[in-house]
Each structure stands twice: as C-alpha cells, then as structure tokens.
Design an enzyme around this catalytic site. Structure first.
Site, PDB file in Angstrom:
ATOM      1  N   GLY A  92       2.518   2.200  10.743  1.00 30.51           N
ATOM      2  CA  GLY A  92       3.481   3.288  10.575  1.00 30.51           C
ATOM      3  C   GLY A  92       4.211   3.670  11.846  1.00 30.51           C
ATOM      4  O   GLY A  92       4.862   4.714  11.895  1.00 30.51           O
ATOM      5  N   HIS A 121      -9.506   1.089   4.983  1.00 30.79           N
ATOM      6  CA  HIS A 121      -8.239   1.348   5.685  1.00 30.79           C
ATOM      7  C   HIS A 121      -8.499   2.331   6.824  1.00 30.79           C
ATOM      8  O   HIS A 121      -9.312   3.247   6.697  1.00 30.79           O
ATOM      9  CB  HIS A 121      -7.197   1.918   4.716  1.00 30.79           C
ATOM     10  CG  HIS A 121      -5.821   1.925   5.305  1.00 30.79           C
ATOM     11  ND1 HIS A 121      -5.421   2.893   6.192  1.00 30.79           N
ATOM     12  CD2 HIS A 121      -4.793   1.063   5.179  1.00 30.79           C
ATOM     13  CE1 HIS A 121      -4.175   2.616   6.575  1.00 30.79           C
ATOM     14  NE2 HIS A 121      -3.770   1.518   5.974  1.00 30.79           N
ATOM     15  N   GLU A 132      -5.314  -5.062  10.642  1.00 29.60           N
ATOM     16  CA  GLU A 132      -4.296  -4.046  10.882  1.00 29.60           C
ATOM     17  C   GLU A 132      -4.597  -3.298  12.176  1.00 29.60           C
ATOM     18  O   GLU A 132      -5.419  -2.365  12.174  1.00 29.60           O
ATOM     19  CB  GLU A 132      -4.283  -3.030   9.730  1.00 29.60           C
ATOM     20  CG  GLU A 132      -3.963  -3.620   8.385  1.00 29.60           C
ATOM     21  CD  GLU A 132      -3.406  -2.557   7.442  1.00 29.60           C
ATOM     22  OE1 GLU A 132      -2.260  -2.716   7.017  1.00 29.60           O
ATOM     23  OE2 GLU A 132      -4.095  -1.565   7.155  1.00 29.60           O
ATOM     24  N   SER A 162       3.463  -2.220  10.416  1.00 28.72           N
ATOM     25  CA  SER A 162       4.917  -2.275  10.653  1.00 28.72           C
ATOM     26  C   SER A 162       5.540  -3.620  10.287  1.00 28.72           C
ATOM     27  O   SER A 162       6.450  -4.091  10.968  1.00 28.72           O
ATOM     28  CB  SER A 162       5.239  -1.889  12.102  1.00 28.72           C
ATOM     29  OG  SER A 162       4.848  -0.537  12.347  1.00 28.72           O
ATOM     30  N   ASN A 187       0.870  -1.181   0.000  1.00 34.71           N
ATOM     31  CA  ASN A 187       0.000   0.000   0.000  1.00 34.71           C
ATOM     32  C   ASN A 187       0.905   1.229   0.000  1.00 34.71           C
ATOM     33  O   ASN A 187       1.477   1.578   1.026  1.00 34.71           O
ATOM     34  CB  ASN A 187      -0.889  -0.044   1.257  1.00 34.71           C
ATOM     35  CG  ASN A 187      -1.700   1.228   1.455  1.00 34.71           C
ATOM     36  OD1 ASN A 187      -1.787   2.070   0.562  1.00 34.71           O
ATOM     37  ND2 ASN A 187      -2.298   1.362   2.629  1.00 34.71           N
ATOM     38  N   TRP A 188       1.018   1.842  -1.175  1.00 34.77           N
ATOM     39  CA  TRP A 188       1.958   2.968  -1.305  1.00 34.77           C
ATOM     40  C   TRP A 188       1.431   4.240  -0.649  1.00 34.77           C
ATOM     41  O   TRP A 188       2.156   5.220  -0.521  1.00 34.77           O
ATOM     42  CB  TRP A 188       2.255   3.242  -2.773  1.00 34.77           C
ATOM     43  CG  TRP A 188       2.990   2.146  -3.493  1.00 34.77           C
ATOM     44  CD1 TRP A 188       3.248   0.877  -3.032  1.00 34.77           C
ATOM     45  CD2 TRP A 188       3.567   2.215  -4.805  1.00 34.77           C
ATOM     46  NE1 TRP A 188       3.950   0.170  -3.976  1.00 34.77           N
ATOM     47  CE2 TRP A 188       4.152   0.960  -5.079  1.00 34.77           C
ATOM     48  CE3 TRP A 188       3.627   3.215  -5.785  1.00 34.77           C
ATOM     49  CZ2 TRP A 188       4.804   0.688  -6.280  1.00 34.77           C
ATOM     50  CZ3 TRP A 188       4.270   2.940  -6.981  1.00 34.77           C
ATOM     51  CH2 TRP A 188       4.860   1.688  -7.221  1.00 34.77           C
ATOM     52  N   LYS A 189       0.149   4.238  -0.306  1.00 36.51           N
ATOM     53  CA  LYS A 189      -0.489   5.429   0.269  1.00 36.51           C
ATOM     54  C   LYS A 189      -0.255   6.654  -0.633  1.00 36.51           C
ATOM     55  O   LYS A 189      -0.176   6.507  -1.852  1.00 36.51           O
ATOM     56  CB  LYS A 189       0.002   5.653   1.706  1.00 36.51           C
ATOM     57  CG  LYS A 189      -0.159   4.385   2.566  1.00 36.51           C
ATOM     58  CD  LYS A 189       0.006   4.616   4.036  1.00 36.51           C
ATOM     59  CE  LYS A 189      -0.183   3.292   4.765  1.00 36.51           C
ATOM     60  NZ  LYS A 189      -0.122   3.413   6.217  1.00 36.51           N
ATOM     61  N   GLU A 243      -6.942   4.767   7.863  1.00 40.37           N
ATOM     62  CA  GLU A 243      -6.744   6.189   7.529  1.00 40.37           C
ATOM     63  C   GLU A 243      -7.979   6.770   6.854  1.00 40.37           C
ATOM     64  O   GLU A 243      -8.299   7.943   7.049  1.00 40.37           O
ATOM     65  CB  GLU A 243      -5.486   6.327   6.649  1.00 40.37           C
ATOM     66  CG  GLU A 243      -4.223   6.126   7.487  1.00 40.37           C
ATOM     67  CD  GLU A 243      -3.035   5.538   6.738  1.00 40.37           C
ATOM     68  OE1 GLU A 243      -3.004   5.596   5.492  1.00 40.37           O
ATOM     69  OE2 GLU A 243      -2.128   5.013   7.421  1.00 40.37           O
ATOM     70  N   GLY A 250       2.833  -1.137   4.295  1.00 35.81           N
ATOM     71  CA  GLY A 250       2.875   0.284   3.942  1.00 35.81           C
ATOM     72  C   GLY A 250       4.298   0.720   3.673  1.00 35.81           C
ATOM     73  O   GLY A 250       4.849   0.508   2.590  1.00 35.81           O
ATOM     74  N   GLY A 251       4.925   1.318   4.668  1.00 34.78           N
ATOM     75  CA  GLY A 251       6.255   1.907   4.524  1.00 34.78           C
ATOM     76  C   GLY A 251       7.272   1.016   3.826  1.00 34.78           C
ATOM     77  O   GLY A 251       7.985   1.469   2.912  1.00 34.78           O
TER      78      GLY A 251
HETATM   79  P1  PGA Z   1       2.898   0.235   7.645  1.00 35.34           P
HETATM   80  O1  PGA Z   1       1.426   0.460   7.054  1.00 35.34           O
HETATM   81  O2  PGA Z   1       3.427  -1.049   7.030  1.00 35.34           O
HETATM   82  O3  PGA Z   1       3.687   1.430   7.211  1.00 35.34           O
HETATM   83  O4  PGA Z   1       2.772   0.109   9.118  1.00 35.34           O
HETATM   84  C1  PGA Z   1       0.533  -0.617   6.868  1.00 35.34           C
HETATM   85  C2  PGA Z   1      -0.758  -0.139   6.255  1.00 35.34           C
HETATM   86  O5  PGA Z   1      -1.223   0.965   6.583  1.00 35.34           O
HETATM   87  O6  PGA Z   1      -1.355  -0.849   5.428  1.00 35.34           O
END
Ligand code: PGA
Length: 257
Positions: free
Chosen positions: A175, A97, A169, A214, A9-11, A99, A235-236
């Site tokens: 993050g 998600h 998640e 993470s 997930n590149w966000k 967010e 994500g990251g």
């Molecule tokens: P993260 O994000 O790997 O940076 O913790 C995961 C996500 O939001 O899908």
C-alpha cells in the site's frame, strides 16, 4: 511448469453496488485471458453475492476469502469458518496477512494452525509472509521468511505445502507505492524455494510463490518474467477491473511465452 495465480485482496472495501460493478467489469475483462488462475477475495459478507455474479459471468474467476477461524462451528463470536467459506464457494483463503499479524496480533503458530485447518477442510491456503522495513534494513529478510514458513513445515511437514500458495509480501511495500524491485523479489523467492527444496525438491518445484506489495499494471510484467515469481497478491490495484485484468494478463503472457 507452474500455472500462475493472480489474486485480488479487496481488504475492507466494498458495498453491494461496488461488488456488482467490479465483478461485472472483471467478468468482461478476463473473458479471453487464458493460462492463469484469477482469484478475487472480497470481504466475507459479500461472498454469496460474489459467487452468484461469478457464475453469471461464466465462472472464469475463482472466489477466495481474506481470513478464516480455526473452528468450523461453536461459540466463537464474530468468526467465519472454513465450512462456511466452502459453502459460499470460496476456495483460496488468505492467512497470515501482515495486517492481521499486526492489528490482530496473529503469531506464526496461530497462522500455522489456520494453515492446517484449511488443508483439513480441503481449502487452499494463501500463506502471506514478509519482513518489516526495519528487518529489511537489518538484513533479516530471509530469516523472517524462513521462520514464518517453518512454523508450517515443523508442525505439519513439508507435504502440507503441496497445492498451497505462498505470498511473499514485504510489509514496507504494501500500500505504499514503494514496490520491491523485481530482482530483489526474485532473490527472496529463490531463497524461499530453496528452503522448501531442502525438505522436498518435488514440493518446492510445484509450490506457487506470489509477490505482493504495490503491484500495478505498470510493474507487473517485471515480476512475472522472473523464474521464481508465479503470480501476485494484489491489494489496491485489484479494485479496478481493467487494471487487475491487465496484471492477470501480464502473468499469463510472461509464463506462457
Ligand atoms: P497493495 O497490497 O497491492 O495495495 O500494496 C497488497 C496486499 O496487501 O496484499
């Protein structure tokens, strides 16, 4: 045996140059990894470019996206529809998600509508669920996850989960570098599968349940060696070709061992 799915997930990250560099890097890194579906979800604006790069790289990567609207066309300024996502070659679509639940006030019911509309359009929903830190500390994790999944099951029936992906998640792990332990994640994954099994053992057995929050190359294998963790939403760490490929390889190695 469930085939693991590792999704990046590149966000809100990317540029034309970055998309080219990352996907060319990934195409090379994943060329010899078998036994896992590897999905990338760039920002919608870069899907066309990403589709072309993935094709040039031998189609080893699967294209996904980060969100969808609940209409296919019309007066919905700023939205992106399942038909458009399909037109650009995306198949796996993240919904719910944390967010989006938080910053866009998306409710369980609204996320369930997205789920239904993706299915109607032949796309694969990647349904994100998970508890906040306060809910975790209050011992409400299983109840929160159950409520979020039940929003789909109660409106569409358990059959809707066939071929779908659930991403557990914990919000406090996203993050933050503070990942859930593999044992805690396994316990929650097992409870999610049991919830679905109460409706249909067969559907529970095939549904992919990813862990997210993470996930890094260093901790990936600890999750994938758990029986109910079928991959990861990353994500990251999905923004680095070598690291993301290492996570995908860890899933393939653990599940094909
Ligand atoms: P993260 O994000 O790997 O940076 O913790 C995961 C996500 O939001 O899908």
């Amino acid at each position: 045996m469930r085939r693991p799915v590792v999704m990046g997930n590149w966000k809100l990250n990317g540029s034309k140059a970055m998309v080219t560099e990352l996907l060319n890097g990934l195409n090379a890194e994943v060329a010899n990894i078998e036994g896992v579906d590897i999905v990338v979800a760039p920002p919608a604006l870069y899907l066309d470019q990403a589709e072309r790069l993935i094709k040039e790289g031998g189609n080893k990567l699967i294209l996904g996206a980060q969100n969808t609207d609940i209409h296919n066309s019309g007066a919905f300024t700023g939205d992106v529809s399942p038909e458009m996502l399909k037109d650009l070659g995306a198949s796996h679509i993240i919904i719910g998600h944390s967010e989006r639940r938080e910053y866009h006030e998306e409710s369980d019911e609204f996320v369930a509508k997205k789920f239904a509309f993706l299915k109607e359009n032949g796309l694969t929903p990647v349904l994100c669920i998970g508890e906040s830190e306060a809910q975790n500390e209050a011992g409400e994790t299983e109840a929160v996850c159950a409520r979020q999944i039940n929003a789909v099951i109660k409106t569409q029936g358990v059959e809707a989960l066939r071929g779908a992906i659930i991403a557990y998640e914990p919000i406090w792990a996203i993050g933050t570098g503070k990942a859930a332990t593999a044992e805690d994640a396994q316990r929650i994954h097992a409870s999610i599968r049991a919830l679905i099994a109460a409706e249909s053992a067969e559907i529970a057995e095939q549904v992919i349940i990813q862990y997210g929050g993470s996930v890094k190359p260093e901790n990936a294998a600890s999750y994938f060696t758990q029986p109910d963790i079928d991959g990861a939403l990353v994500g990251g760490a999905s923004l680095q070709a070598a690291g993301f490929a290492a996570i995908a390889k860890a899933a393939a190695d653990a599940k094909n061992a």
